[in-house]
Design a protein around this motif. Structure first.
Motif, PDB file in Angstrom:
ATOM      1  N   VAL A 150      -8.806  12.458 -18.524  1.00 34.80           N
ATOM      2  CA  VAL A 150      -8.836  11.069 -18.710  1.00 34.80           C
ATOM      3  C   VAL A 150      -9.037  11.064 -20.409  1.00 34.80           C
ATOM      4  O   VAL A 150      -9.618  11.749 -21.114  1.00 34.80           O
ATOM      5  N   GLU A 151      -7.937  10.234 -20.954  1.00 39.22           N
ATOM      6  CA  GLU A 151      -7.874  10.070 -22.494  1.00 39.22           C
ATOM      7  C   GLU A 151      -8.058   8.524 -22.618  1.00 39.22           C
ATOM      8  O   GLU A 151      -7.238   7.895 -22.394  1.00 39.22           O
ATOM      9  N   GLY A 152      -9.181   8.216 -23.042  1.00 39.51           N
ATOM     10  CA  GLY A 152      -9.642   6.426 -22.963  1.00 39.51           C
ATOM     11  C   GLY A 152      -9.654   5.929 -21.676  1.00 39.51           C
ATOM     12  O   GLY A 152     -10.057   6.252 -20.834  1.00 39.51           O
ATOM     13  N   GLU A 153      -8.483   4.949 -21.665  1.00 40.93           N
ATOM     14  CA  GLU A 153      -8.255   4.229 -20.232  1.00 40.93           C
ATOM     15  C   GLU A 153      -7.257   4.911 -19.597  1.00 40.93           C
ATOM     16  O   GLU A 153      -6.750   4.418 -18.282  1.00 40.93           O
ATOM     17  N   THR A 154      -6.560   6.195 -20.052  1.00 34.27           N
ATOM     18  CA  THR A 154      -5.365   6.579 -19.199  1.00 34.27           C
ATOM     19  C   THR A 154      -5.819   8.068 -18.748  1.00 34.27           C
ATOM     20  O   THR A 154      -6.554   8.766 -19.153  1.00 34.27           O
ATOM     21  N   THR A 155      -5.535   7.815 -17.459  1.00 34.77           N
ATOM     22  CA  THR A 155      -5.726   9.101 -16.274  1.00 34.77           C
ATOM     23  C   THR A 155      -4.509   9.723 -16.191  1.00 34.77           C
ATOM     24  O   THR A 155      -3.539   9.181 -15.842  1.00 34.77           O
ATOM     25  N   THR A 156      -4.365  10.958 -16.386  1.00 32.45           N
ATOM     26  CA  THR A 156      -3.284  12.062 -16.265  1.00 32.45           C
ATOM     27  C   THR A 156      -3.656  12.830 -15.197  1.00 32.45           C
ATOM     28  O   THR A 156      -4.457  13.514 -15.135  1.00 32.45           O
ATOM     29  N   SER A 157      -2.664  12.532 -14.041  1.00 31.15           N
ATOM     30  CA  SER A 157      -2.872  13.551 -12.829  1.00 31.15           C
ATOM     31  C   SER A 157      -1.974  14.327 -12.763  1.00 31.15           C
ATOM     32  O   SER A 157      -0.801  13.857 -12.278  1.00 31.15           O
ATOM     33  N   THR A 158      -2.077  15.627 -12.415  1.00 33.28           N
ATOM     34  CA  THR A 158      -1.034  16.360 -11.995  1.00 33.28           C
ATOM     35  C   THR A 158      -1.076  17.210 -10.662  1.00 33.28           C
ATOM     36  O   THR A 158      -1.920  17.951 -10.509  1.00 33.28           O
ATOM     37  N   ARG A 159      -0.122  16.701  -9.751  1.00 40.07           N
ATOM     38  CA  ARG A 159      -0.407  17.365  -8.441  1.00 40.07           C
ATOM     39  C   ARG A 159       0.563  18.490  -8.190  1.00 40.07           C
ATOM     40  O   ARG A 159       1.714  18.676  -8.648  1.00 40.07           O
ATOM     41  N   MET A 160      -0.049  19.211  -7.266  1.00 42.24           N
ATOM     42  CA  MET A 160       0.470  20.451  -7.010  1.00 42.24           C
ATOM     43  C   MET A 160       0.560  20.631  -5.482  1.00 42.24           C
ATOM     44  O   MET A 160      -0.382  20.227  -4.815  1.00 42.24           O
ATOM     45  N   ASP A 161       1.440  21.413  -4.647  1.00 38.69           N
ATOM     46  CA  ASP A 161       1.334  21.771  -3.267  1.00 38.69           C
ATOM     47  C   ASP A 161       0.344  22.840  -3.211  1.00 38.69           C
ATOM     48  O   ASP A 161       0.043  23.700  -3.864  1.00 38.69           O
ATOM     49  N   VAL A 162      -0.381  23.186  -2.153  1.00 40.56           N
ATOM     50  CA  VAL A 162      -1.091  24.121  -1.638  1.00 40.56           C
ATOM     51  C   VAL A 162      -0.284  25.031  -0.675  1.00 40.56           C
ATOM     52  O   VAL A 162       0.398  24.457   0.495  1.00 40.56           O
ATOM     53  N   ALA A 163      -0.549  26.102  -0.729  1.00 37.71           N
ATOM     54  CA  ALA A 163       0.082  27.028   0.197  1.00 37.71           C
ATOM     55  C   ALA A 163      -0.133  26.826   1.741  1.00 37.71           C
ATOM     56  O   ALA A 163      -1.203  26.891   2.021  1.00 37.71           O
ATOM     57  N   ASP A 164       0.884  27.087   2.592  1.00 40.92           N
ATOM     58  CA  ASP A 164       0.588  26.795   3.929  1.00 40.92           C
ATOM     59  C   ASP A 164      -0.437  27.881   4.628  1.00 40.92           C
ATOM     60  O   ASP A 164      -0.993  27.622   5.824  1.00 40.92           O
ATOM     61  N   ASN A 165      -0.464  28.793   4.140  1.00 41.27           N
ATOM     62  CA  ASN A 165      -1.310  30.060   4.718  1.00 41.27           C
ATOM     63  C   ASN A 165      -2.792  29.728   4.570  1.00 41.27           C
ATOM     64  O   ASN A 165      -3.476  30.549   5.449  1.00 41.27           O
ATOM     65  N   LEU A 166      -3.059  28.983   3.567  1.00 36.63           N
ATOM     66  CA  LEU A 166      -4.572  29.007   3.234  1.00 36.63           C
ATOM     67  C   LEU A 166      -5.422  27.861   4.254  1.00 36.63           C
ATOM     68  O   LEU A 166      -4.857  26.725   4.465  1.00 36.63           O
ATOM     69  N   ARG A 167      -6.383  28.252   4.604  1.00 38.96           N
ATOM     70  CA  ARG A 167      -7.263  27.386   5.468  1.00 38.96           C
ATOM     71  C   ARG A 167      -8.453  27.295   4.844  1.00 38.96           C
ATOM     72  O   ARG A 167      -9.230  28.160   4.263  1.00 38.96           O
ATOM     73  N   PHE A 168      -9.302  25.901   5.112  1.00 41.94           N
ATOM     74  CA  PHE A 168     -10.488  25.751   4.315  1.00 41.94           C
ATOM     75  C   PHE A 168     -11.325  25.321   5.545  1.00 41.94           C
ATOM     76  O   PHE A 168     -11.223  24.281   6.057  1.00 41.94           O
ATOM     77  N   VAL A 169     -12.420  26.132   5.522  1.00 42.02           N
ATOM     78  CA  VAL A 169     -13.520  26.203   6.769  1.00 42.02           C
ATOM     79  C   VAL A 169     -14.686  25.276   5.987  1.00 42.02           C
ATOM     80  O   VAL A 169     -15.409  26.263   4.872  1.00 42.02           O
ATOM     81  N   ALA A 170     -14.852  24.027   6.428  1.00 35.60           N
ATOM     82  CA  ALA A 170     -15.849  23.376   5.925  1.00 35.60           C
ATOM     83  C   ALA A 170     -17.070  23.326   6.742  1.00 35.60           C
ATOM     84  O   ALA A 170     -17.025  23.185   7.918  1.00 35.60           O
ATOM     85  N   VAL A 171     -18.321  23.382   5.819  1.00 40.35           N
ATOM     86  CA  VAL A 171     -19.529  23.452   6.713  1.00 40.35           C
ATOM     87  C   VAL A 171     -20.478  22.447   6.285  1.00 40.35           C
ATOM     88  O   VAL A 171     -20.596  22.456   4.926  1.00 40.35           O
ATOM     89  N   ALA A 172     -21.167  21.421   6.688  1.00 40.01           N
ATOM     90  CA  ALA A 172     -21.795  20.154   6.178  1.00 40.01           C
ATOM     91  C   ALA A 172     -23.225  20.530   6.725  1.00 40.01           C
ATOM     92  O   ALA A 172     -23.511  20.357   8.005  1.00 40.01           O
ATOM     93  N   PRO A 173     -24.341  20.972   6.095  1.00 43.16           N
ATOM     94  CA  PRO A 173     -25.826  20.866   6.487  1.00 43.16           C
ATOM     95  C   PRO A 173     -25.793  19.155   6.942  1.00 43.16           C
ATOM     96  O   PRO A 173     -25.387  18.336   6.270  1.00 43.16           O
ATOM     97  N   PRO A 174     -27.146  19.011   7.649  1.00 43.40           N
ATOM     98  CA  PRO A 174     -27.765  17.664   8.004  1.00 43.40           C
ATOM     99  C   PRO A 174     -28.523  17.010   6.910  1.00 43.40           C
ATOM    100  O   PRO A 174     -29.173  16.269   7.167  1.00 43.40           O
ATOM    101  N   TYR A 175     -28.332  17.359   5.633  1.00 42.85           N
ATOM    102  CA  TYR A 175     -29.085  16.890   4.593  1.00 42.85           C
ATOM    103  C   TYR A 175     -28.137  16.841   3.289  1.00 42.85           C
ATOM    104  O   TYR A 175     -26.988  17.418   3.398  1.00 42.85           O
ATOM    105  N   GLU A 176     -28.605  15.677   2.336  1.00 44.17           N
ATOM    106  CA  GLU A 176     -27.725  15.423   1.282  1.00 44.17           C
ATOM    107  C   GLU A 176     -28.191  16.117   0.040  1.00 44.17           C
ATOM    108  O   GLU A 176     -29.402  16.211   0.068  1.00 44.17           O
TER     109      GLU A 176
END
Length: 301
Positions: free
Chosen positions: A149-175
């Protein structure tokens, strides 16, 4: 159909879960995951909210408040809405549940306006409302996103993620409260830490794009925030050890926690990691997800 006999449009906003930081990309990188929250919104006689816990069904509902803020920013008259929330994203923190609500409200305001939904304008509004782009940018754009972010302007650069990767998410019951997660961070870092982080951040981006699990494993070792935030997550060390022993190439805190992510090369490795998580912390919320490529979608019917 309304009391006046006219058809009322139904806005459907679908927003993916997101993981901010992606290990070494503190406050810069964000990743969209293929776990989608759906929001159904239509003009009504009065505000109605369902599909969520009772405590979120009033005027302070984040979707509704974001809709009101977006209407104000866009110069639109805010009409009451019936809001139905169908979200599998856990509320324990770390997978962008609040960002999804912010984007849903913005999407409804824009979809009901004469100009319709505009992704670039939505990003501008979402960053203004959220205060930072790390979750809202990948939620809107999909894939892996680097933002500054520069002042009021946000610059976001998007990239693809490779198909072979998997993301295993685990969420405890507390915040983990975001304020606490910020409070434990150092206010200054050494030159050595800065150099360590920059080189590895570039490598992690490259590894995620190409699917290079070995490079990801070598580079995804954060020194800016995870050593401090891990102390707020009692299950961090046992889950990290279990993931790496089961063959994960990387393990990280998702956002500021309490959700954590292991990255695995392929479905078989991901299944072994998920089983290790289930044995280490039985009953915890657990999902194996690819990256999301679509980002936010908005339909009007």
């Amino acid at each position: 159909m309304g009391a006046d006999g006219r058809e009322r449009p139904i806005v459907i906003v679908r927003v993916p879960a997101t993981s901010a930081n992606v290990g070494v990309g503190f406050d810069c990188l964000g990743l969209a995951l293929d776990l989608t929250a759906t929001f159904l919104m239509t003009p009504a006689e009065r505000l109605e909210v369902d599909g969520c816990e009772e405590r979120f069904r009033g005027e302070d509902n984040l979707v509704w408040q974001s809709y009101l803020d977006a209407c104000r920013e866009l110069g639109l008259e805010a009409r009451p809405l019936r809001i139905t929330i169908l979200s599998p994203i856990p509320l324990s923190g770390g997978l962008g549940s609040s960002s999804a609500c912010v984007i849903a409200g913005i999407g409804a305001a824009m979809a009901l306006s004469p100009n319709g939904f505009d992704r670039a304008r939505a990003l501008e509004l979402a960053v203004r409302l959220e205060g930072h782009p790390d979750n809202v940018a990948p939620a809107l754009l999909g894939g892996l996103v680097s933002s500054f972010v520069e002042g009021e302007t946000t610059t976001s650069t998007r990239m693809d993620v490779a198909d072979n990767l998997r993301f295993v998410a685990v969420a405890p019951p507390y915040e983990v409260r975001t304020a606490d997660a910020r409070r434990v961070l150092p206010t200054e870092v050494s030159r050595e830490t800065a150099v360590w982080q920059m080189g590895r951040c570039v490598a992690v981006v490259r590894a995620l794009e190409t699917g290079d699990a070995a490079l990801l494993g070598a580079a995804c070792h954060d020194r800016l925030h995870e050593p401090y935030r891990a102390r707020l997550i009692p299950d961090y060390e046992p889950l990290r050890a279990a993931a790496l022993e089961a063959g994960a190439c990387a393990f990280m805190i998702s956002g500021s926690g309490s959700t954590m992510l292991a990255v695995a090369d392929g479905d078989e490795a991901a299944a072994r990691v998920a089983e290790a998580f289930a044995q280490t912390c039985p009953g915890y919320w657990l999902q194996t997800l690819p990256a999301n490529t679509l980002g936010t979608t908005v339909e009007v019917h």
